[in-house]
Structure formats: C-alpha cells, structure tokens
Motif scaffolding. Structure first.
Motif, PDB file in Angstrom:
ATOM      1  N   THR A  30      29.313  22.840 -22.143  1.00 10.53           N
ATOM      2  CA  THR A  30      30.095  21.127 -21.610  1.00 10.53           C
ATOM      3  C   THR A  30      30.119  21.268 -19.585  1.00 10.53           C
ATOM      4  OG1 THR A  30      31.374  20.509 -23.093  1.00 10.53           O
ATOM      5  CG2 THR A  30      31.762  19.497 -20.767  1.00 10.53           C
ATOM      6  N   PRO A  31      28.982  20.685 -18.859  1.00 12.28           N
ATOM      7  CA  PRO A  31      28.942  20.967 -17.672  1.00 12.28           C
ATOM      8  C   PRO A  31      29.938  20.207 -16.565  1.00 12.28           C
ATOM      9  CG  PRO A  31      27.155  19.984 -18.245  1.00 12.28           C
ATOM     10  CD  PRO A  31      28.057  19.513 -19.065  1.00 12.28           C
ATOM     11  N   GLU A  32      30.538  20.987 -15.809  1.00 16.91           N
ATOM     12  CA  GLU A  32      31.621  20.477 -15.250  1.00 16.91           C
ATOM     13  C   GLU A  32      31.489  19.715 -13.718  1.00 16.91           C
ATOM     14  OE1 GLU A  32      34.425  23.525 -13.598  1.00 16.91           O
ATOM     15  OE2 GLU A  32      33.927  24.516 -15.531  1.00 16.91           O
ATOM     16  N   VAL A  33      31.611  18.562 -14.038  1.00 20.90           N
ATOM     17  CA  VAL A  33      31.287  17.175 -12.735  1.00 20.90           C
ATOM     18  C   VAL A  33      31.890  16.693 -12.046  1.00 20.90           C
ATOM     19  CG1 VAL A  33      29.549  14.926 -12.731  1.00 20.90           C
ATOM     20  CG2 VAL A  33      29.187  16.511 -15.173  1.00 20.90           C
ATOM     21  N   ASP A  34      31.161  16.503 -10.374  1.00 20.35           N
ATOM     22  CA  ASP A  34      32.446  15.633  -9.923  1.00 20.35           C
ATOM     23  C   ASP A  34      31.684  14.871  -8.816  1.00 20.35           C
ATOM     24  OD1 ASP A  34      34.496  15.659  -8.826  1.00 20.35           O
ATOM     25  OD2 ASP A  34      34.039  17.161  -6.734  1.00 20.35           O
ATOM     26  N   PHE A  35      31.847  13.901  -8.491  1.00 22.13           N
ATOM     27  CA  PHE A  35      31.223  13.068  -7.769  1.00 22.13           C
ATOM     28  C   PHE A  35      32.105  12.308  -6.703  1.00 22.13           C
ATOM     29  CE2 PHE A  35      32.961  11.140 -11.083  1.00 22.13           C
ATOM     30  CZ  PHE A  35      33.518   9.778 -11.423  1.00 22.13           C
ATOM     31  N   LYS A  36      31.208  11.770  -5.316  1.00 26.83           N
ATOM     32  CA  LYS A  36      32.370  10.332  -4.869  1.00 26.83           C
ATOM     33  C   LYS A  36      32.426   9.452  -5.277  1.00 26.83           C
ATOM     34  CE  LYS A  36      31.396   9.522   0.971  1.00 26.83           C
ATOM     35  NZ  LYS A  36      32.115   8.088   0.342  1.00 26.83           N
ATOM     36  N   PRO A  37      33.820   9.274  -5.535  1.00 27.04           N
ATOM     37  CA  PRO A  37      34.491   8.297  -6.160  1.00 27.04           C
ATOM     38  C   PRO A  37      34.593   7.150  -5.845  1.00 27.04           C
ATOM     39  CG  PRO A  37      36.391   9.705  -5.350  1.00 27.04           C
ATOM     40  CD  PRO A  37      35.236  10.005  -5.219  1.00 27.04           C
ATOM     41  N   ASP A  38      34.186   6.538  -4.047  1.00 29.51           N
ATOM     42  CA  ASP A  38      33.695   5.081  -3.689  1.00 29.51           C
ATOM     43  C   ASP A  38      32.178   4.642  -3.438  1.00 29.51           C
ATOM     44  OD1 ASP A  38      33.239   6.898  -1.558  1.00 29.51           O
ATOM     45  OD2 ASP A  38      34.771   5.929  -0.178  1.00 29.51           O
ATOM     46  N   TYR A  39      31.392   6.242  -3.927  1.00 29.71           N
ATOM     47  CA  TYR A  39      29.877   6.093  -3.764  1.00 29.71           C
ATOM     48  C   TYR A  39      29.438   4.471  -4.899  1.00 29.71           C
ATOM     49  CZ  TYR A  39      24.834   6.846  -2.762  1.00 29.71           C
ATOM     50  OH  TYR A  39      23.675   7.146  -2.938  1.00 29.71           O
ATOM     51  N   ASN A  40      28.537   3.700  -4.110  1.00 30.75           N
ATOM     52  CA  ASN A  40      28.141   2.656  -6.052  1.00 30.75           C
ATOM     53  C   ASN A  40      26.635   3.262  -5.867  1.00 30.75           C
ATOM     54  OD1 ASN A  40      27.155   0.587  -6.455  1.00 30.75           O
ATOM     55  ND2 ASN A  40      26.915  -0.787  -4.615  1.00 30.75           N
ATOM     56  N   PHE A  41      26.976   3.810  -7.406  1.00 27.23           N
ATOM     57  CA  PHE A  41      25.255   4.174  -7.734  1.00 27.23           C
ATOM     58  C   PHE A  41      24.740   3.405  -8.538  1.00 27.23           C
ATOM     59  CE2 PHE A  41      28.350   7.964  -7.726  1.00 27.23           C
ATOM     60  CZ  PHE A  41      27.782   9.253  -7.399  1.00 27.23           C
ATOM     61  N   MET A  42      24.704   2.353  -8.512  1.00 26.14           N
ATOM     62  CA  MET A  42      24.028   1.197  -9.031  1.00 26.14           C
ATOM     63  C   MET A  42      22.965   0.434  -8.248  1.00 26.14           C
ATOM     64  SD  MET A  42      26.228   0.526 -12.575  1.00 26.14           S
ATOM     65  CE  MET A  42      25.370  -1.189 -12.550  1.00 26.14           C
ATOM     66  N   THR A  43      22.892   1.183  -7.237  1.00 27.97           N
ATOM     67  CA  THR A  43      22.296   0.623  -6.166  1.00 27.97           C
ATOM     68  C   THR A  43      21.119   1.964  -6.387  1.00 27.97           C
ATOM     69  OG1 THR A  43      23.542   1.947  -4.080  1.00 27.97           O
ATOM     70  CG2 THR A  43      23.108  -0.374  -4.538  1.00 27.97           C
ATOM     71  N   VAL A  44      21.359   2.862  -7.065  1.00 26.63           N
ATOM     72  CA  VAL A  44      20.426   4.168  -7.220  1.00 26.63           C
ATOM     73  C   VAL A  44      19.449   3.874  -7.617  1.00 26.63           C
ATOM     74  CG1 VAL A  44      19.976   5.942  -7.400  1.00 26.63           C
ATOM     75  CG2 VAL A  44      22.391   5.819  -6.295  1.00 26.63           C
ATOM     76  N   LYS A  45      17.848   3.584  -7.376  1.00 25.18           N
ATOM     77  CA  LYS A  45      16.599   3.105  -8.197  1.00 25.18           C
ATOM     78  C   LYS A  45      15.635   4.078  -8.399  1.00 25.18           C
ATOM     79  CE  LYS A  45      18.340  -0.834  -8.649  1.00 25.18           C
ATOM     80  NZ  LYS A  45      19.435  -1.046 -10.354  1.00 25.18           N
ATOM     81  N   LYS A  46      15.626   4.671  -7.206  1.00 19.56           N
ATOM     82  CA  LYS A  46      14.655   6.365  -6.688  1.00 19.56           C
ATOM     83  C   LYS A  46      15.086   7.189  -6.875  1.00 19.56           C
ATOM     84  CE  LYS A  46      11.130   2.735  -5.362  1.00 19.56           C
ATOM     85  NZ  LYS A  46      10.094   1.923  -4.097  1.00 19.56           N
TER      86      LYS A  46
END
Length: 201
Positions: A30-46
């Motif tokens: 299982t990968p260990e995952v971390d991310f910026k919680p306030d980042y809007n990933f919904m805008t990512v298309k490309k």
C-alpha cells in the motif's frame, strides 16, 4: 579489483532498479500518500511530465536507460489516462506536472529461528508411552541465524503545481528489488495504477 566489484554492483543494481514497479504489481504494497489539503484538485484536467522527472539516487545510484524510463513514463500515463486526465507533451499546458524519483538503499535482513535436534527410531517397549515408535536422542533446540542482503527500492511520485512551484500530492512505495529485469509493460501499468489509486484525493 575493487573498481571492478563496484562496477559489477552498479550493473546489478541497475538491472534491479526498474523492476520496482513490476515487482509491486505482483504483490502490491500500500502506497503512503500525502497531499495539500486546501488544494483544489477538481480543477486539474491536464497533466504533463516535469522536466527533471526520472532521477535516481541512493547509496549506489543507477543510470536508467531511455527504454527503462519510457516504460515507467508509459505506465504513469496509462494510470492517469484511465482516470480521465489528459497527458500533454508541453509542460506549459499542464495544470499539474508529474515527477518520479527512484531511490535505492542496501539493506540487511537478519532472522533467527529454532531447529530441533535429530530423533531416532526406537522399536522397543516404552512403559510410559507404549504407542510411541520414536525415541528422542537429543530433545534440545538449535538457534540458526539467516543473513540476507538485498536492495530496497523507494519509488516516489509527486504532483507539482507549476504556479506554486511545489508538490501538492505525493505517493511513496517501497519494495525489495529483484535481480531480473521485467519487460512486461502490463505489470508496470498495474503497479502505476496502484501507486496513483488515491489520486486525486
């Protein structure tokens, strides 16, 4: 002589390094995952590839061939494409840039286990256990030590925002590297799918 041994070690590690993705596919950790919680990933298309993607480091850094890097890039493109993202050749058009890095580290696995002593056949009468066919010559236990040296590979995938110039998502996966070089693209694809399974968060 020492230089020859070092070159041989580097060659062996190079052959093992690119099998990390494929090795993970056979029994995916299982990968260990971390991310910026306030980042809007919904805008990512490309998504494009970061120009410095595909670097290696570690105690015995390896130099990957173009073929080896292409297999990994193709696997990442496959995994992200299946999630509906468009993979672009021009990084300037990308909403996020994907970058991967391979780090190797030499490890030693030391294990101890108990082994029983020999037993011999005894066919005579035993008044304590008349049904027993064996007599214990020496019922003591021996302690055995197993030492195994191996190369651990750490595969790191980052999603970088080109405007912020920083990573907003990271997946890290580790595996023991095997000595055989896997050329099955399907196994790379399966491993990359595992690594990016939780993207976007």
């Amino acid at each position: 002589m020492q230089n020859m041994l070092m070159q041989t070690a580097r060659l062996i590690t190079a052959l093992m390094a690119v099998t990390l993705l494929a090795a993970c596919a056979s029994g995916p950790p299982t990968p260990e995952v971390d991310f910026k919680p306030d980042y809007n990933f919904m805008t990512v298309k490309k998504i494009g590839f970061y120009k410095h993607s595909g670097s290696t480091s570690g105690e015995n850094p390896v130099l990957l061939s173009d073929m080896q890097k292409n297999r990994i890039d193709e696997a990442i493109s496959f995994a992200l494409g299946n999630k509906g993202f468009q993979i672009v050749d021009d990084p300037a058009e990308a909403d996020l840039l994907v970058s991967w890095h391979l780090m190797t580290q030499e490890k030693t696995d030391v294990r101890t286990y108990q082994t029983g002593m020999s037993t011999g056949y005894y066919g005579g009468y035993n008044r304590y256990n008349r049904y027993s066919a064996y007599n214990c010559w020496n019922c003591g236990m021996n302690t055995e030590v197993s030492v195994q040296n191996y190369t651990q590979g750490t595969f790191i995938a980052d999603m970088i925002d080109p405007q912020l110039k920083q990573s907003v998502w990271r997946s890290v996966i580790q595996s023991k590297l095997k000595g055989n070089q896997d050329q099955d693209q399907g196994r790379y694809n399966a491993a990359a799918t595992n690594i990016f399974a939780s993207f976007p968060p």
